[in-house]
Every structure is written in C-alpha cells, then in structure tokens.
Motif scaffolding. Structure first.
Motif: not given
Length: 144
Positions: A16-25, A28-33
C-alpha cells in the motif's frame, strides 16, 4: 497531491505504501508484486526492506540504501517510508509501513490501516517512528 491508499490485506502495508507513492491502486501493486515473486502473505514484507525496494524500483522510485534513525519530524525528507509500531517477535523485527509526505498543505503521515477514521494523519505525537527510508521520485514521475 498524493492520496492515501487503504490496506486490503493484513500484511499489505508495504504494498500500500508503494501504491501511495507511485499513485496507483493497491490491486495494481499487488498484481505487480505477484509477477515479481512477492507474496502479500510473506511476513518478510514487514520485517525486511528488500521487497518494498524492489517494488519501488519497478515504479521508477528509489529508497535510500540505509535506514536512518528517526530523530524528529522536522528532520524528515519531503517523502519517506516510516517504520512505526516496531517490535521484535522471536528475535525478528517487525513494523508497520506508513508514508510521510511534506505536501503543499503541510506534512502528513499516510497510514493505510483500514480501521482508521482518517488515513492522512497529523497526530505526530501519537506516531512513534523507529527509522525511515528516504524516497526519491524522479521529476518526470512527480505527484504533488
């Protein structure tokens, strides 16, 4: 302006912290992870900085190589990942990731914990960071 993202999994504060910094959902980050071999259920997400660094790099962001001991709110950089609720369990360190952002309306901590009434926190006296990673966002990726 940076916007908070809400944690959907009990172990997803790093994502979630990465999503916040990257400006994505978060999704999206969970899929990329998942594509990068990072499982949201892996406790390493909140006891190691490797996965968060890997995800940040995927989005063109970077974190300082070393952790910096928290001394004061005034000494924080414009953007940082803070380790709060730091504790040891079976000789292993664990923490909760939050994003510090020095924005146009002043500094805030974006805490992804779902149960909070507000995720943009300014109650700094109640937040007890142990250390932080400075986050660098290239000018071309700049959000607020």
């Amino acid at each position: 302006m940076m916007k908070p993202v809400i944690q959907e999994d009990s172990t997803g504060c790093g994502l979630v912290s990465v999503a916040t910094l990257a400006g994505v959902t978060y999704q999206h980050v969970k899929t990329v992870a998942g594509q990068l071999g990072i499982d949201v259920q892996d406790p390493q997400l909140w006891s190691d900085t490797t996965y968060v660094r890997k995800l940040l790099a995927h989005y063109g962001l970077s974190a300082s190589r070393k952790t910096t001991t928290f001394k004061s709110w005034g000494n924080l950089p414009p953007r940082a990942l803070l380790a709060i609720k730091w504790h040891k369990r079976n000789a292993c360190a664990f923490w909760h990731w939050v994003v510090f952002y020095r924005g146009p309306q002043g500094p805030v901590v974006m805490d992804p914990k779902r149960e909070l009434r507000t995720h943009c926190r300014t109650d700094f006296g109640r937040i007890n960071p142990k250390w932080f990673l400075t986050v660098t966002i290239p000018q071309s990726n700049m959000i607020g």
